[in-house]
Structure formats: structure tokens, C-alpha cells
Design a protein around this motif. Structure first.
Motif, mmCIF file in Angstrom:
data_model
loop_
_atom_site.group_PDB
_atom_site.id
_atom_site.type_symbol
_atom_site.label_atom_id
_atom_site.label_comp_id
_atom_site.label_asym_id
_atom_site.label_seq_id
_atom_site.Cartn_x
_atom_site.Cartn_y
_atom_site.Cartn_z
ATOM 1 N N UNK A 1 -7.434 -44.950 -17.474
ATOM 2 C CA UNK A 1 -8.965 -45.734 -17.050
ATOM 3 C C UNK A 1 -8.798 -46.893 -16.156
ATOM 4 N N UNK A 2 -7.945 -47.820 -16.865
ATOM 5 C CA UNK A 2 -7.665 -48.787 -15.673
ATOM 6 C C UNK A 2 -7.147 -48.359 -14.191
ATOM 7 N N UNK A 3 -6.101 -47.227 -14.240
ATOM 8 C CA UNK A 3 -5.448 -46.726 -13.254
ATOM 9 C C UNK A 3 -6.704 -46.154 -12.325
ATOM 10 N N UNK A 4 -7.418 -45.576 -12.831
ATOM 11 C CA UNK A 4 -8.962 -44.919 -12.085
ATOM 12 C C UNK A 4 -9.695 -46.127 -11.535
ATOM 13 N N UNK A 5 -9.766 -47.235 -12.188
ATOM 14 C CA UNK A 5 -10.582 -48.348 -11.868
ATOM 15 C C UNK A 5 -9.854 -48.778 -10.444
ATOM 16 N N UNK A 6 -8.633 -49.059 -10.487
ATOM 17 C CA UNK A 6 -7.762 -49.658 -9.331
ATOM 18 C C UNK A 6 -8.011 -48.609 -8.210
ATOM 19 N N UNK A 7 -7.941 -47.375 -8.494
ATOM 20 C CA UNK A 7 -7.933 -46.213 -7.408
ATOM 21 C C UNK A 7 -9.405 -46.368 -6.755
ATOM 22 N N UNK A 8 -10.393 -46.522 -7.685
ATOM 23 C CA UNK A 8 -11.900 -46.915 -7.025
ATOM 24 C C UNK A 8 -11.876 -48.177 -6.230
ATOM 25 N N UNK A 9 -11.298 -49.552 -6.503
ATOM 26 C CA UNK A 9 -11.544 -50.573 -5.892
ATOM 27 C C UNK A 9 -10.733 -50.501 -4.564
ATOM 28 N N UNK A 10 -9.868 -49.369 -4.296
ATOM 29 C CA UNK A 10 -9.087 -48.911 -3.177
ATOM 30 C C UNK A 10 -9.974 -48.089 -2.334
ATOM 31 N N UNK A 11 -10.922 -47.740 -2.880
ATOM 32 C CA UNK A 11 -11.760 -46.665 -2.344
ATOM 33 C C UNK A 11 -10.993 -45.387 -2.032
#
Length: 771
Positions: A634-644
Motif C-alpha cells: 500500500x505504501x508502494x502504491x502511495x509512492x507510485x501515485x506521488x510520482x503520477x
């Protein structure tokens, strides 16, 4: 972070299985409504969050150039129109003191005040105050009226003026008409076109908190504070900033409306720090903002209608209907506290601080029943009523105001401002500019004649302009050869370039490779970046050899360390792709500049330090505390979203980094290949293979072994950040494309495109020039 939290019944395990939540004849999570996918499988990884606010939602089209449109506006004329409107009044929502200024300051403040430094989300940048949940938070009561009042101005300027820019500009104009000299204004904020249903705003259920009968019961129901009961060092859950659900900052009546000024001071300090403000900025904002206008609390909260998002259709997007008296004017209800802080609420002066310290204050209650404070001395100055001519009222302070007086550190700042009104004015001016521009990112994104260009605003993460000629294509080719001639491995080059760029956050446009802060504190000292230290040192030697000792050598050309770090990764990838049989040119755009340690705010950049980074298979020592609420993937998904990133970009980027062994510690987790450093699609081939089976290698299910079904031998190891691309149905669908017979070339192309996207995320100098 993304709203991906969920309660786990067993905090020692990361079981993500869901179960049918319904039984009997019910047809939905709420009686009579069909269940959603999240109802059926509440612990599923919400990959669709990567595709929020897509081009399909944007009525302006992808080719619309907002910078060009905004720059066509005569800003002086626009400001004059806004100021002319501010000193009028309409019957359906009359202005206090015949001036809409104070309520527009509140609108702008609350739009910007959702910003938080931990993940860069929130802020005024997309005008998310127009949408749920923010538009219906209790703390935003009646901001719906403020936006509706300025709609005619927005309508006139159309797409040339975003709501996000108009909201902030209106706040600035409001300050100016009341005698306050603002520090400046920059346009450039582009509106979102749908609600933000992804950001995690806290674990509480608002209705649970509202059912509490006392402050003590509120404490027991509150899930966002850690160790609040009996612990002087209690702290707020990351990445949250507001002290309670549905608030912008803190409860004006004190923690849980308990009227405790010292407890309020603690909450203020935690909250404003999380919103990137120091003690002086915090006092300046509170004291400056409360120099104007009044608070409204004439009607009990129980009598006020529902928030905009659940108001009846005929309300047309307006909420909080007040059925008592006029429903507005002298009968207005907003936060429950009634009164003004100063005798002249329409004028910039120092009366707020003067009165706060000159008089003793006692607790009273507003007509709505909220806790507030009035002067003990009945000869203290009065304040005129905002609507009833000739009526004079007692001054008012909130518990959060008294907090500034009783807290030693805040008191010292207040006394400084009391003795130097010019210093107070300057501090509030700069703090307001920071508040309303903090989430805009580099100054290259700023538009309009009032933007500030000084390098003294450390919160803007300044990078000095280049005073040399940027390298050209021939220099790039020469430097690639020089880099590959060193003893740096292709894996280390890729890891270092990615580590430099991956700090970028699309939320507030901070971080990234530009500036070469990877070589500066605090980033150079992070555990996750230790592998980059010798690589940076070697690249600095390449840079010195190229630049020479004479600054004017090579025709004045120089290469920055920031460019060289990224170029090293690009050169390594070209070699890795060629070695895999897919010769590829990796795009590289020079022009990054290097900043200095003096221009790097260590405290603010420390917030960019990752707790978990699935791209580099990293979990910080602090993750165990976070693990009670959120899984690594879930944290991985969060980082992917912050990178757009889109989901295909996320999958391709991870597969390529695994092929290159970009793990932070050179571990073999996820390195499903015997050709490490070659850009193969082996990661996807192994991940989707049925010749193997995966088994947990620890009791919590954090790491795994790939066992050969025939021999039973362990073949590869993996983490949750690896296996999620095979276990999650949406991610696996993409992984299968790259594992197909025709998938290798497609994967290399997708990886290189995603790589270049990440390397260019912070190149606003290039993006602005292209507009």
C-alpha cells in the motif's frame, strides 16, 4: 498518503484476504443500496487510485494552455474588480461590516491550510475546497457561500482564471483593502475536476466523534493521536496534520472542546509544524488572521442543516442551512464561537496582540454554547456589531488565542511582535505568501507580475540559475563514454539516478533530481541512499575532468552534477538494453543545475525521507509502527501515485529496476534473473510462471521463497513489493503483457518511457519553456 488504510484484525500478519460482508437479504453496505467492490473486498489494493483526475474529466482538453490564458489577464484590472466587489453586500448572504474581506481571507486560508509537509498533499493548488470531503468539513462551514459570491468574477474570466488562483487572489485583495501590504501573488494553479477520494485524512468516523458526550470520551474515540492519555509527548499519526477529523488546523475551543490553552498550544505546535510552519510563522498567521473580521456562533450546531455534499438537490450545492431568524447576518452560525477580536475588525493594526496581553480573560459561552473567552475588565474596549447599527459587543478570544499567551515560546514571539509592529507586518506578509504558495513547487511554475523571485525563501527549495553554457549532444555522447569507462557498475548507475529523481512528489512539486540534493544533507546520509555515495564521488571526478579548473574552458560549457547523475543512469540503461538484444536510445534532456547546502532546508527535506520504498525494496526501521495500519504494498502504491505513474508505468518501472538490481542494499529480493544488469523481462516471466510456487519465509508474510515444484529447492526470494505484481489482478494483467512472447520489446519501450517521465518530473524549467 493515499486513503489505503484499513484495520487489520491481526497486526502481526499481512493477510489481505477479504470476505463477504453481507448476509441474509441485504443487498448492500447500506440498507437498500448495492455493494461496492470495496464493500466486498475491503482490503483490496486500490490500484485505480493511480488514474484519478484523468483527462477524461477535464472539460478544457489536454491542449489547453493555462499559463498562456492566465497571462492574458490584466491582473491590476482583475484585482480592482475583486476589491470593488468586496465592499458590497447582497441580501441572500450579507457581508459583515459591509465588507466581504474577512470571510474571503478565511476561504483562502482554509483552501491552503489543508497542506501537509509529510506527503505534500492538500493545499490550494487544485481548488479541492470545491469538492467532497473538504467542501463539507464542519471547519469549512459557509465557505460554500464565499465561493458562490465570487462566481460572477470567475464566470467573467472563464478558463483564463482557475478557481484555485481566484480563491487565493481574493484573499490577497481582501487583506489589501483593509490596509495590509501583501508580499505578492503568483498564479499558475490548475483546477482539479473531480473529488479527491484518495487522500487519507484520518482514521476516525466523524459520527463516532460527534456522539461523544464529553472531552474524555472524545479522547477514547480518537484514533489519530498516539499516546494522548497521560503522555506529555503524545503525537499525531503520520502523514496527518489537522488535530481532528474535519478540521483545517485545531479545535478553537481547545482539544476536544475542553478549553485548555496549554493543551491547545501543544496541538497548534504539532499541527502547524506538520503544515511546514515554525513558531514565528505560526504566531504571525494566527495573530495576523485574527486582526480581521469576526467569528460566528449565534445558533446551536444541532439546528444547522446538513453539509453541501448531502444537501437536498434544490439547495444547488449550498449547505449548512440555518433556519433561525434571518439565517445569516446577525443570526449567522459557522464554528459556534461568536464575536470579534479587535475594536476595528476592518483595519490592519496590532490591537489583537495588544488586547490579548493587556487584559485578563475568562471563559464564557457563545449563544451557540461554544467555549470562548471575554475580558475580565468590563471597561475593556468594545467592538461594533457587524450588522446591528449602534450595538457594541464584548471582545472575544478563542482558546487557541489564549494558547499564544500561556505557551512560553509563542509568548516570546508575541512580545516581539508587540514591540515591533513592522516586524509583525513583515512576518505575517511572508507567512501568508508561504501558506498560499507552499504547494506550488519551483518558481518556474509561478505566473504573473506580482510573483517574487528572491532566493531568500528557503521553503521554495531554490536552485541557482546556471551561469555557464549547458552541454550539447556532442558533450552528452562524450560524457556517456567517460561514465561507462569508470568502474561503476550499470546497476549502481541506475540505482543512483533513480534515487536522485524518486524523491519528487507531484503533490507539492518538491524533490527530484534537479539540484543534485542527493549529494547534500540530509539525503546523502539516509540509509536508503548509502549505495549512491561512492557513485556520486566517482561522478564528481568525471564532472571535474570535464569542467576543468578554468570556468571558461570548453567554450564556457559545464556539466552539473545533477545532469551527470541522471545521464549516468541513462547511459547504463542503454548498455543494459543493448546487452538484452533490444538496442534503445534513452532520452536525456540536459539543463539541471546544482544547488548548495545553504539553500537546502534540512528539516523540510527530512520529511521526504521514505519509510517504505517498494521501487528499491526498502523498509525503514520505523515501518513496524506504521505496519499496524498499512501494508508495504500500500505504501508502494502511495509512492507510485506521488510520482503520477499509471499502473502500466508502475509495473514496467518496477520490472526494469529489478532487472538492474536497484535494491537499496544489493539484496536479491525480486531479482528473478541470472543476467543481473541486463534489461530483460525475466522478472515478469518468473512472476507469472506456473513452474514454481511461493512460500512465506517469515511468519508475518513479509518475505517469500520461490520453490521449484519438482525439486522443492528455493530458487528466488521476494518481498511483498515484488509479489504484488503477480497477486493483484489488475497489476498481473499488465505483467502478463510484458511476460508474453512479444512482450520483451514492449516492456523495454514502456520502461524507458516511464524512466524518462520520472527523470523529468521536476524539470519545470523545460515544461514552462514548452508552454
Amino acid at each position: 498518503m493515499l486513503d489505503i488504510h484499513h484495520d487489520k484484525t491481526n497486526t502481526d500478519s499481512f493477510k489481505m484476504e477479504g470476505k463477504c460482508p453481507f448476509g441474509g437479504d441485504r443487498i448492500g453496505g447500506v440498507e437498500g443500496t448495492p455493494p461496492t467492490l470495496s464493500d466486498w473486498y475491503p482490503n483490496r489494493l486500490k490500484v485505480e487510485l493511480l488514474h484519478q483526475n484523468g483527462p477524461q474529466a477535464n472539460p478544457l482538453g489536454e491542449d489547453f494552455n493555462y499559463a498562456e490564458a492566465f497571462n492574458s489577464i490584466n491582473l491590476e484590472e482583475l484585482k480592482n474588480e475583486i476589491k470593488s466587489f468586496l465592499t458590497t453586500s447582497v441580501d441572500w448572504w450579507p457581508s459583515d461590516y459591509n465588507n466581504y474581506g474577512p470571510q474571503m481571507i478565511r476561504m483562502a486560508w482554509h483552501s491552503a491550510g489543508t497542506y501537509r509537509i509529510a506527503d505534500g498533499r492538500g493545499g490550494a493548488g487544485e481548488a479541492l475546497q470545491r469538492f467532497a470531503p473538504i467542501n463539507s468539513w464542519w471547519d469549512n462551514g459557509n465557505t460554500d457561500k464565499s465561493r458562490r459570491l465570487i462566481w460572477p468574477i470567475k464566470q467573467k474570466y472563464g478558463s483564463s482564471l482557475s478557481w484555485a488562483d481566484l480563491i487565493v487572489l481574493t484573499g490577497n485583495c481582501a487583506l489589501e483593502i483593509m490596509g495590509f501590504p501583501t508580499y505578492g501573488f503568483a498564479g499558475g494553479r490548475q483546477d482539479a475536476w473531480e473529488a479527491d477520494n484518495a487522500t487519507y485524512w484520518g482514521p476516525e468516523v466523524v459520527h463516532d466523534m460527534s456522539k461523544a458526550k464529553s472531552p474524555d470520551e472524545m479522547v477514547s474515540r480518537d484514533k489519530r493521536w498516539r499516546g494522548r492519555n497521560g503522555n506529555a509527548d503524545y503525537d499525531l499519526e503520520n502523514p496527518l496534520a489537522a488535530s481532528h477529523q474535519a478540521l483545517i488546523y485545531v479545535n478553537p475551543e481547545g482539544p476536544y472542546a475542553n478549553g485548555d490553552p496549554l493543551g491547545s498550544a501543544h496541538d497548534i505546535r504539532v499541527t502547524f509544524t506538520r503544515m511546514a510552519m515554525n513558531n514565528e510563522e505560526t504566531v504571525a498567521l494566527i495573530a495576523g488572521g485574527h486582526a480581521f473580521g469576526k467569528s460566528h456562533g449565534m445558533v446551536p450546531a444541532a439546528k444547522i442543516g446538513v453539509a453541501p455534499e448531502i444537501a437536498p438537490m434544490e439547495a444547488m450545492g449550498l449547505g449548512w442551512h440555518n433556519p433561525q431568524g434571518k439565517g445569516n447576518a446577525e443570526d449567522t452560525m459557522t464554528n459556534g464561537i461568536e464575536g470579534s477580536w479587535t475594536p476595528n475588525p476592518m483595519q490592519w493594526d496590532n490591537d489583537y496582540l495588544t488586547n490579548l496581553f493587556k487584559f485578563d480573560w475568562e471563559q464564557t459561552k457563545s449563544p451557540a454554547g461554544a467555549l470562548q473567552w471575554t475580558p475580565v475588565d468590563k471597561n475593556a474596549p468594545k467592538t461594533p456589531d457587524a450588522h446591528i447599527e449602534g450595538q457594541m459587543n464584548d471582545l472575544m478570544m478563542m482558546t487557541t488565542d489564549i494558547a499564544l499567551k500561556v505557551d512560553p515560546e509563542y509568548r516570546a514571539v508575541c512580545e516581539k511582535f508587540l514591540n515591533d509592529f513592522d516586524a509583525f507586518t513583515q512576518a505575517f506578509s511572508k507567512a501568508w505568501y508561504k501558506l498560499t504558495h507552499r504547494d506550488m513547487g519551483p518558481r518556474e511554475r509561478y505566473l504573473g507580475p506580482e510573483k517574487r523571485n528572491e532566493n531568500d525563501l528557503l521553503w521554495q527549495d531554490p536552485i541557482p540559475l546556471a551561469d555557464y553554457t549547458i552541454i550539447d549532444a556532442a558533450d552528452v555522447a562524450e560524457l556517456k563514454k567517460a561514465i561507462l569507462a569508470t568502474d561503476i557498475s550499470v546497476s549502481d548507475l541506475v540505482f543512483t539516478a533513480f534515487s536522485s529523481a524518486v524523491t519528487h512528489r507531484q503533490s507539492d512539486k518538491r524533490g527530484g533530481a534537479n539540484g543534485a540534493r542527493l549529494a547534500l544533507a540530509p539525503q546523502k546520509d539516509w540509509e536508503i541512499n548509502r549505495r549512491t555515495v561512492p557513485v556520486v564521488a566517482a561522478l564528481q571526478k568525471v564532472m571535474a575532468d570535464f569542467n576543468g579548473t578554468d570556468k571558461d574552458s570548453k567554450g564556457g560549457k559545464q556539466v552539473s552534477l545533477a545532469d551527470l547523475i541522471v545521464l549516468g543512469g541513462c547511459a547504463a540503461l542503454e548498455k543494459a538494453a543493448a546487452d538484452a538484444g533490444v538496442p534503445t536510445e534513452v532520452p536525456f534532456t540536459p539543463g539541471r543545475r546544482d544547488t548548495t547546502q545553504e539553500l537546502t532546508d534540512i528539516e523540510m527535506f527530512t520529511w521526504l525521507k521514505p519509510v517504505a520504498d517498494g521501487f528499491r525494496n526498502f523498509l525503514d526501521n520505523d515501518f513496524n509502527q506504521l505496519a499496524k495500519h498499512v501494508a508495504p504494498e500500500e505504501m508502494f502504491l502511495d509512492k507510485a501515485q506521488l510520482l503520477s505513474l499509471t499502473s502500466p508505468e508502475w509495473v514496467a518501472l518496477t520490472g526494469g529496476l529489478r532487472a538492474m538490481n536497484a535494491n537499496y542494499d544489493n539484496s536479491k529480493h525480486g531479482i528473478f534473473t541470472d543476467r543481473e544488469g541486463v534489461l530483460t523481462n525475466d522478472f515478469f516471466n518468473v512472476l507469472t510462471s506456473t513452474d514454481y510456487e511461493w512460500k512465506k519465509s517469515d511468519s508475518r508474510g513479509m518475505t517469500f521463497w520461490l520453490k521449484d515444484r519438482t525439486s522443492g529447492e528455493n530458487r528466488y526470494s521476494a518481498t511483498r513489493a515484488d509479489l504484488v505484481f503477480g497477486s493483484n489482478s489488475q497489476l498481473r494483467a499488465v505483467a502478463e503483457v510484458y511476460a508474453g512472447k512479444d512482450g520483451h520489446q514492449r516492456f523495454v519501450k514502456a520502461f524507458v518511457k516511464a524512466w524518462d517521465k520520472v527523470m523529468m518530473l521536476d524539470r519545470y524549467d523545460v515544461k514552462v519553456a514548452a508552454r
